[in-house]
Motif scaffolding. Structure first.
Motif, PDB file in Angstrom:
ATOM      1  N   VAL A 270      37.981 -73.941  30.880  1.00  0.00           N
ATOM      2  CA  VAL A 270      38.950 -74.207  29.811  1.00  0.00           C
ATOM      3  C   VAL A 270      38.263 -74.241  28.455  1.00  0.00           C
ATOM      4  O   VAL A 270      38.748 -73.663  27.467  1.00  0.00           O
ATOM      5  CB  VAL A 270      39.696 -75.523  30.085  1.00  0.00           C
ATOM      6  CG1 VAL A 270      40.520 -75.939  28.867  1.00  0.00           C
ATOM      7  CG2 VAL A 270      40.597 -75.386  31.301  1.00  0.00           C
ATOM      8  N   VAL A 271      37.109 -74.919  28.387  1.00  0.00           N
ATOM      9  CA  VAL A 271      36.382 -75.014  27.117  1.00  0.00           C
ATOM     10  C   VAL A 271      35.890 -73.638  26.670  1.00  0.00           C
ATOM     11  O   VAL A 271      35.973 -73.287  25.488  1.00  0.00           O
ATOM     12  CB  VAL A 271      35.208 -76.005  27.245  1.00  0.00           C
ATOM     13  CG1 VAL A 271      34.342 -75.967  25.979  1.00  0.00           C
ATOM     14  CG2 VAL A 271      35.734 -77.418  27.477  1.00  0.00           C
ATOM     15  N   LEU A 272      35.397 -72.838  27.610  1.00  0.00           N
ATOM     16  CA  LEU A 272      34.927 -71.495  27.263  1.00  0.00           C
ATOM     17  C   LEU A 272      36.059 -70.616  26.750  1.00  0.00           C
ATOM     18  O   LEU A 272      35.905 -69.903  25.755  1.00  0.00           O
ATOM     19  CB  LEU A 272      34.266 -70.840  28.482  1.00  0.00           C
ATOM     20  CG  LEU A 272      32.863 -71.336  28.851  1.00  0.00           C
ATOM     21  CD1 LEU A 272      32.379 -70.660  30.129  1.00  0.00           C
ATOM     22  CD2 LEU A 272      31.887 -71.093  27.711  1.00  0.00           C
ATOM     23  N   VAL A 273      37.209 -70.660  27.435  1.00  0.00           N
ATOM     24  CA  VAL A 273      38.363 -69.872  26.989  1.00  0.00           C
ATOM     25  C   VAL A 273      38.806 -70.329  25.601  1.00  0.00           C
ATOM     26  O   VAL A 273      39.098 -69.500  24.719  1.00  0.00           O
ATOM     27  CB  VAL A 273      39.514 -69.994  28.002  1.00  0.00           C
ATOM     28  CG1 VAL A 273      40.791 -69.377  27.436  1.00  0.00           C
ATOM     29  CG2 VAL A 273      39.149 -69.305  29.311  1.00  0.00           C
ATOM     30  N   ALA A 274      38.850 -71.644  25.389  1.00  0.00           N
ATOM     31  CA  ALA A 274      39.256 -72.165  24.084  1.00  0.00           C
ATOM     32  C   ALA A 274      38.269 -71.771  22.995  1.00  0.00           C
ATOM     33  O   ALA A 274      38.660 -71.548  21.841  1.00  0.00           O
ATOM     34  CB  ALA A 274      39.381 -73.684  24.143  1.00  0.00           C
ATOM     35  N   ALA A 275      36.985 -71.682  23.344  1.00  0.00           N
ATOM     36  CA  ALA A 275      35.970 -71.331  22.354  1.00  0.00           C
ATOM     37  C   ALA A 275      35.987 -69.848  22.000  1.00  0.00           C
ATOM     38  O   ALA A 275      35.741 -69.471  20.855  1.00  0.00           O
ATOM     39  CB  ALA A 275      34.588 -71.726  22.867  1.00  0.00           C
ATOM     40  N   VAL A 276      36.287 -69.014  22.963  1.00  0.00           N
ATOM     41  CA  VAL A 276      36.267 -67.568  22.738  1.00  0.00           C
ATOM     42  C   VAL A 276      37.578 -67.072  22.132  1.00  0.00           C
ATOM     43  O   VAL A 276      37.595 -66.093  21.385  1.00  0.00           O
ATOM     44  CB  VAL A 276      35.968 -66.825  24.063  1.00  0.00           C
ATOM     45  CG1 VAL A 276      36.102 -65.312  23.888  1.00  0.00           C
ATOM     46  CG2 VAL A 276      34.575 -67.183  24.565  1.00  0.00           C
ATOM     47  N   ALA A 277      38.679 -67.757  22.428  1.00  0.00           N
ATOM     48  CA  ALA A 277      40.015 -67.280  22.047  1.00  0.00           C
ATOM     49  C   ALA A 277      40.153 -66.899  20.577  1.00  0.00           C
ATOM     50  O   ALA A 277      40.711 -65.833  20.267  1.00  0.00           O
ATOM     51  CB  ALA A 277      41.067 -68.320  22.425  1.00  0.00           C
ATOM     52  N   PRO A 278      39.684 -67.702  19.604  1.00  0.00           N
ATOM     53  CA  PRO A 278      39.925 -67.325  18.194  1.00  0.00           C
ATOM     54  C   PRO A 278      39.162 -66.083  17.753  1.00  0.00           C
ATOM     55  O   PRO A 278      39.529 -65.459  16.745  1.00  0.00           O
ATOM     56  CB  PRO A 278      39.450 -68.560  17.425  1.00  0.00           C
ATOM     57  CG  PRO A 278      38.455 -69.203  18.316  1.00  0.00           C
ATOM     58  CD  PRO A 278      38.995 -69.000  19.707  1.00  0.00           C
ATOM     59  N   LEU A 279      38.118 -65.722  18.478  1.00  0.00           N
ATOM     60  CA  LEU A 279      37.311 -64.569  18.090  1.00  0.00           C
ATOM     61  C   LEU A 279      38.001 -63.245  18.402  1.00  0.00           C
ATOM     62  O   LEU A 279      37.625 -62.209  17.851  1.00  0.00           O
ATOM     63  CB  LEU A 279      35.950 -64.617  18.791  1.00  0.00           C
ATOM     64  CG  LEU A 279      35.105 -65.872  18.518  1.00  0.00           C
ATOM     65  CD1 LEU A 279      33.811 -65.825  19.310  1.00  0.00           C
ATOM     66  CD2 LEU A 279      34.825 -66.026  17.023  1.00  0.00           C
TER      67      LEU A 279
END
Length: 371
Positions: free
Chosen positions: A28-37
């Motif tokens: 979840v944290v990885l998806v949230a971190a990559v999403a805005p890019l």
């Protein structure tokens, strides 16, 4: 037992293996971190607003879901944080990163002072008192026009991404909101599942017994109210960064209704439920507005009625019901998970207090736990 009865039942927290819980958190944290890019600016805007609502909802859910104190006035503290940000940044040049701890401190103090008399009220009386706070917020903003610019509002040009990051402004603001939301989530989760959380549940379910066992109920409720108000103020600061404008019309009664809808839809007393509720209040009105403009205004009322009568324990309860059998079949070492009747997560306050009395809430072990 028919389907409606099953939907109204409280559900125990999912007893997932340790490896699965950790893997889910990391994913979840990885998806949230990559999403805005990889997303467009308008998508990052919506996701940032979800994170803003999560910060506010975490505090409000701790107050209403775990302590049983209904507040409709958190829009005031949200507005206080937003205008504190706008005025200090635009008129006094205060570094924007300092506004988050500053708003937390200011709203904590104001919330504590308001909570001292207000939390001597209960139920409907407290709801009406805080409703009054929500109703006067736009009028107060307009009254102090020399500070707030009244109807015109204030444009905010802050929270620009540092050059070394190589990020666009919408991406930087999203990461800022994500960092604050993660800290708030961990803090509230810790409070809700620890000794303080058990004291809050005791106050909510059977305040007289909690007082007898030595829990300082008035001080505890006031402190939780202040902490909840402080998170609302921090949410207001983040809101000003995301929207880049604050005006009185944004902080009226509809905002208070949105906050309450968020924690009811997600699930009262459940920390993960706030995330579901935040997605609901951001995206569902947008989808209904695409169908008809008037439908957006009906969404919150219909959702409140539906969830109160059909799914009183929120979306989290439904997710636990559907995923429970599958999670139980996954092998691995598990942590000790409390049952649904312990008051945390999805427990019914009435049932919880009845269970405590049946089990002997005045026992020596429970007195030590509450203290």
């Amino acid at each position: 037992m028919n389907i409606l009865d099953k939907l109204r039942q409280p559900r125990a927290e999912l007893d997932a293996p340790v490896w699965l819980s950790r893997a889910t958190v990391i994913l979840v944290v990885l998806v949230a971190a990559v999403a805005p890019l990889v997303s467009a600016p308008f998508v990052n805007f919506d996701r940032s607003m979800v994170l803003v609502y999560i910060v506010v909802g975490l505090g409000l859910n701790l107050l209403t879901g775990n302590t049983g104190q209904i507040s409709l006035g958190h829009g005031f503290f949200f507005a206080l944080g937003a205008y504190l940000s706008a005025v200090l940044v635009e008129n006094h040049g205060v570094p924007y990163l300092l506004l988050i701890p500053l708003a937390f401190a200011v709203c904590y103090i104001v919330g504590y002072l308001f909570g001292l008399p207000a939390l001597r009220l209960h139920g409907l009386q407290l709801a009406l008192a805080t409703l009054g706070l929500a109703l006067v917020t736009p009028a107060v903003i307009k009254r102090f026009e020399h500070v707030t610019d009244g109807h015109a509002g204030i444009n905010i040009f802050a929270a620009e991404a540092p050059e070394f990051t190589g990020l666009e402004r919408d991406q930087w603001v999203y990461y800022l909101c994500l960092a604050v939301a993660l800290v708030a989530y961990l803090a509230v989760r810790r409070l809700a599942t620890g000794r303080i959380g058990r004291s809050l549940l005791a106050i909510r379910d059977y305040e007289a017994v909690a007082t007898t066992l030595g829990v300082p109920t008035t001080r505890t409720k006031t402190t939780v109210f202040a902490f909840s108000a402080a998170l609302a103020g921090v949410g207001g600061v983040l809101y000003s960064f995301v929207v880049q404008y604050v005006g009185p019309e944004a902080f009226g009664l509809p905002l208070a209704i949105a906050f309450i809808t968020m924690i009811v839809v997600g699930g009262l007393g459940t920390v993960p439920g706030v995330v579901f509720g935040a997605f609901f209040v951001v995206y569902v009105p947008q989808w209904t507005a695409d169908i008809d403009q008037s439908a957006a205004g009906i969404t919150y009322g219909a959702a409140l009625i539906l969830f109160i009568f059909v799914l009183p324990y929120g979306v989290v309860s439904l997710a636990r019901w559907g995923l429970g059998p599958m999670i139980a079949a996954v092998p691995g070492r598990r942590r000790h998970t409390r049952t649904a009747s312990d008051g945390f997560g999805t427990a019914d306050p009435v049932a919880s207090s009845s269970n405590e009395r049946a089990a002997g809430v005045g026992s020596a072990d429970q007195r030590r736990t509450l203290r």
